[in-house]
Design an enzyme around this catalytic site. Structure first.
Site, PDB file in Angstrom:
ATOM      1  N   GLU A 211       0.836  -1.196   0.000  1.00  0.00           N
ATOM      2  CA  GLU A 211       0.000   0.000   0.000  1.00  0.00           C
ATOM      3  C   GLU A 211       0.869   1.244   0.000  1.00  0.00           C
ATOM      4  OE1 GLU A 211      -2.441   0.025   3.497  1.00  0.00           O
ATOM      5  OE2 GLU A 211      -3.348  -1.896   3.009  1.00  0.00           O
ATOM      6  N   HIS A 249      -6.978   3.440   8.741  1.00  0.00           N
ATOM      7  CA  HIS A 249      -5.985   2.964   9.690  1.00  0.00           C
ATOM      8  C   HIS A 249      -4.844   2.231   9.016  1.00  0.00           C
ATOM      9  CE1 HIS A 249      -8.117   4.092  13.255  1.00  0.00           C
ATOM     10  NE2 HIS A 249      -9.232   3.548  12.783  1.00  0.00           N
TER      11      HIS A 249
END
Lengths: 294, 384, 294, 384
Positions: A211, A249
């Protein structure tokens, strides 16, 4: 084969009497996982689902059941205590699903765990699964998995399921799938998991999903380039995320050039990885690489 | 969670870090009086949760109480648009009126958590008072990184090194080290994710003063900092984002027209990427989280439906800790509550998926089902 | 031969401009020790004794001199900082003479050092010496030492000199002499030093001197019994000390039966050590054992 | 450094640990009044730095203010002799007057530093209110040892385990855990070497109360605890030991007649052992320490010469950090100051030994030199 767990893994669930804990303990058990007990302070002596003994302390659970893995569903304020209690009781592998543990608590925990032989997976992770051993230690939907020879590792939860779903749809089974968790500090890194897949004779190919944010993918790329001997397909998501915004998160804070998708993808490509072009192409990319292996 | 400069400075002062004399004001008259008290000159600083105030006209030096009153009149009650805000900007409800500082030296100091060092790091640069990201890009060596061992805490030799890296003379090393120690303690005791001072100055009198002050408290730690949570200023937040945050939903407003409901940050980003690849554009990032109930899913969808930009909704749920049936019920509840008829593309997989799909199918909503992320992207692209 | 130091050891002294630091830096240098620099914050650029460069920081000293051992004479409130500064600068061996470091500071330091490859000798110790390498890193009087093949290890300072004096008087030289320090928590244990002597081809016999208090001698005895392959002569002092009284900083708190001389001596005897009957018999006991070896 | 029970309890209370109602008194009248305030009954506890008070008559339960006055009259101003004091005992200058407790359960709790665990440990036993050393000797398994990791601090599962080992019921586990956490924090924040409670009780009302309180602060840490150092009570210390402590000299008074000046605790113990082996007996243990100046050595020797038991003096110095010439000058200075002519056996070796011996030889003192520890022991034995 696969990594981290096998037929001899004996699992307890900390927080087994809670809402999430009980649901997932049941799901793990239904999948075939060797669930030998649960722990909830103050509820020792009960039976979970009229079958699984509940203990007040991890030490008791270990003594009575020989547990060697603890799966943790305990709210953030109490999760660090649950982790240390398991480590203190000699549980060698701990999987912590809990999301929202304060980062400074994790900093201390990480220091502490480094002085022990204990491995922590997570927190804020989906857990891990080895379909061939019928061992699911986490919150992933078991039904989407097939036993096979592709390893999957990711920072994300649901995106791991997406990857697995695409693989299974093409009939490609998995050796093990591990979500390392999305927090800035996790017990186990990409590199740790890649090292295990590298050593696992049951894994032919690894699907790696990264990511935006941080430099974990670059650390993985450095390891892949230097030591990893197997084919690997990689996807890094977050290209459509705007700069400077925090996306949930996931630790996905765009902090600089190296945190961007382009930089990470470039590092992985340079390390010899096969790049998965879009999130929809995970399965077919893996399939293509596997066909070349034959 | 961000807090205002003046709130951060109050905390600094409590920890013994020197700050300029100043006062928070909410009216032009108060600005005038405060300037008078400061000797007739002052700097008026807009209290907003956004960087880049200076270039955007959010900071003004005034040379008389009258000038202060006029400037405050201009600033208060308006929205300030900076490079860190969206086009609407953020409202200026308070000004911090401070005495003019006698700046001898400007430096940059920050404390944050660095995942590659697995703990807190202190960043220091002698290049203070300017855009630190530009400094980092142009001359990375001008920024010193000092990792702190959490067992030991910050050691004196490290603050001596930091004072040297900040470019302070040996005489200033001691007060600088004291300030750095105080800030580190503040960072740890308040579970911050960021403490940043730009500039941290030396005055002509040899004092170390925090001319600016930024504190971000880690959201996950707020449960043990009720006092800090009280400092939250919702007026500074995007209305929908604030609403989402209250529900513990991760939501970020974007520029497109496809409202997205996803579970998991990674899948949510992948969904955005897939939509973009298919030529569509998301109106938001939304991760409804793992342990969501149907009410929470409903609230999330209502937030999406409250956004006038949204022309269609994409649901991409991979059931794990969140079950598909719960997600389906939540979506239906929201459409009912909002009385919405926007087209809905649903892609669901995983735990209790069949129940979830059945519930939606029976709901009477305008649902297109997709089996894969690629199909879902095509479906929203086709519906445009 | 000998342990821990050799001809390639390059030594800096932290606190070289202080009263004790300067006296002992000079004495080490006079003995032949390769003193390459000193560190005192704020005094960088000076020359000590018109010859030895003084630096503001350990990092500078290491960079300029290639130092690989730091000898610390810094008052207790600042000594932990000095130790960590050296560790942080990559100095692999640190000898801390300082007496009076708060024990909770040492608890933290010990934790920190365990996560590094750094070895700390002390604190509250006399240091170490390898006469054959003309390397004295501590406060022991160099003149009493002779190069040879007997290793000496002790918790005490002056009692180590006593042992060395008795050996040298009989013409018995030493390979290395190490004082591990008298505090409850020290960087290096008896076992650590014994392990090194065990591996050192230049050591034939070890003289081991313990004290009342704690269980460090028992830990040593357990190691000796299990793994130590060389002859060892042991003395434990404190038989004439009354129970329940704290005798100085020696960690000599009589806490229970195991802390007494009798218990310690019994453990060492059981481990196969030759017991030195009184403090006056260190030299002659070692001599007798050496004669048997021939 | 030891502090009194009442001082320790004040610190306990500051940390939120419950203590009995009580008052410190210095006169019988105050004892009477305090007892009246407590409802007419109380327990009077001698405030002395020595254990074993109870068996020695240092603790009395009284049933009326008058009885309190009479008992206090008996106790105050006298010396209390317990198994932990010497034959002179320690003066009782203060009494702690406390209300009688409703004891449902007595336990033992202590925190100390354990060198084999390399950190703090908590000791807990359900066998409270009795001699813990006897418990340890008879049933070591009745004492639970809980090591604490200094990075993490005491974790909740550990206090739950401790509460269970103390024998508290599940209902008492929470208040017990709170008390244990508070005590651990107290231990660390005050650099204690011992915090001990015997007994820690549960009352009939389900409260956890520290009926006794012992705190020893680590001497090496006193430099950063000025507030605690003020609690020092010199009246409780051996006069010579206190004098030595003020000079940072380790001195312990013993029963023999040979005054010993040694540098280094190990060598000092070896010297005691050697003297004993030679049939002599030391009047003291004295480690003058490493960094001693001649004045400090002189003070040490003056302390030795102040002891009326001392018939001769044995100096055993192995010069290292302490140089022999400095030791010699100090000895001469003390003999001069004290105008003493006691015989002196000197054994010196190491740094600057020749200078040291020459200085003593030229001093005119009655010195016998010895070359070895054995010779020195024989010399003092012969001189008896």
């Amino acid at each position: 084969m696969g990594i981290l767990v096998d037929e001899n893994t004996r699992i307890i669930v900390q927080g087994i009497t809670g809402r999430e804990g009980s649901f997932h303990a049941r799901a793990c058990k239904a999948y075939g996982t060797n669930l030998v007990g649960g722990v909830t302070p103050g509820k020792g002596g009960q039976l979970f689902d009229e079958e699984v003994p509940v203990f007040d302390t991890v030490a008791q659970a270990v003594e009575e059941t020989g547990a060697n893995l603890s799966l943790i569903f305990v709210p953030p304020p109490f999760a660090p205590d649950a982790i240390v209690e398991s480590a203190d009781a000699g549980v060698p592998l701990i999987v912590c699903i809990t999301e929202g543990i304060p980062v400074l608590d994790m900093v201390k925990l990480d220091k502490y765990l480094q002085s022990t032989p204990v491995r922590l997976i997570g927190p804020n992770c989906p857990g891990l699964i080895t379909p061939g051993a019928k061992c699911k230690v986490g919150i992933m939907p078991g039904s989407i998995h097939q036993a096979g020879r592709v390893g999957v590792v990711s920072r994300s939860g649901t995106l791991t399921y997406e990857a697995v779903g695409q693989l299974s749809d093409l009939g490609i089974g998995q050796s093990s799938c591990v979500g390392i968790g999305g927090d800035p500090i996790t017990g186990t890194s990409f590199v740790d998991v890649l090292r295990m897949f590298n050593d696992d004779s049951g894994t032919d190919l690894v699907v790696f999903i990264g990511e935006i944010g941080g430099t974990k993918e670059q650390e993985a790329a450095a390891y892949i380039k230097a030591e990893f001997t197997k084919p690997i397909c990689t996807l890094v998501v977050g290209a459509a995320a705007p700069a400077g915004k925090r996306m949930g998160h996931a630790g996905a804070i765009i902090t600089g050039e190296s945190a961007r998708v382009e930089a990470k993808t470039a590092a992985l490509q340079d390390a010899g990885a096969t790049i998965i072009p879009t999130p929809a192409d995970i399965g077919i990319t893996a399939q293509a690489v596997l066909q070349q292996l034959k | 969670m961000k807090i205002h400069e003046y709130q951060a400075k109050e905390i600094f002062a409590r920890y013994g870090v020197k700050i300029p004399r100043g006062k928070v004001v909410r009216t032009p008259q108060e600005a005038s009086r405060a300037t008078e008290e400061l000797g007739g000159q002052s700097v008026l600083k807009s209290q907003v949760h956004a960087g880049g105030r200076g270039n955007a006209g959010g900071v003004k030096v005034v040379r008389s109480p009258k000038e202060a009153e006029d400037a405050a009149q201009q600033m208060l009650g308006k929205n300030l648009i900076t490079r860190q805000t969206d086009a609407k900007g953020v409202p200026v409800n308070e000004l911090l009126v401070e005495g003019l500082a006698d700046i001898a030296q400007e430096t940059y100091l920050a404390i944050t958590i660095d995942s590659s060092h697995r703990g807190p790091v202190i960043l220091a640069s002698a290049q203070g008072g300017m855009d630190i990201e530009e400094v980092a890009a142009a001359n990375p060596d001008d920024i010193h990184t000092e990792p702190v061992d959490s067992t030991l805490g910050l050691m004196p030799f490290q603050s001596r090194r930091l004072a040297a890296k900040l470019g302070f003379s040996p005489e200033l090393a001691r007060p600088a080290a004291q300030a750095i120690h105080a800030l580190y303690r503040l960072f740890v005791e308040n579970d911050c994710s960021l403490v940043e001072i730009n500039p941290l100055i030396a005055t002509g009198d040899g004092e170390i003063v925090a001319l600016d002050a930024k504190i971000t408290v880690e959201d996950d730690s707020l449960f043990r900092h009720a006092d800090l949570y009280e400092l939250r200023d919702v007026s500074q937040e995007d209305k929908l984002e604030a609403q989402a945050a209250d529900l513990d939903i991760s939501y970020v407003s974007l520029e497109g027209d496809v409202g997205c409901l996803v579970n998991g940050a990674g899948l949510a980003m992948a969904t955005l990427d897939a939509a973009k690849n298919a030529g569509a554009s998301a109106a938001n990032f939304l991760d409804v989280g793992g342990g969501a109930t149907d009410e929470k899913v409903a609230s999330a969808v209502e937030i999406i439906l409250s956004d006038p930009k949204v022309k269609q909704v994409l649901v991409n749920i991979f059931g794990g800790i969140l079950r598909c049936d719960i997600a389906a019920r939540g979506v239906i509840l929201a459409y009912k509550n909002k009385n919405s008829s926007l087209p809905l593309v649903v892609r669901m997989l995983g735990t209790n998926v069949d129940e979830g799909k059945a519930i939606l199918r029976d709901s009477g909503l305008n649902v297109t089902f997709a089996d894969t992320i690629a199909e879902a992207a095509q479906a929203i692209s086709a519906a445009r």
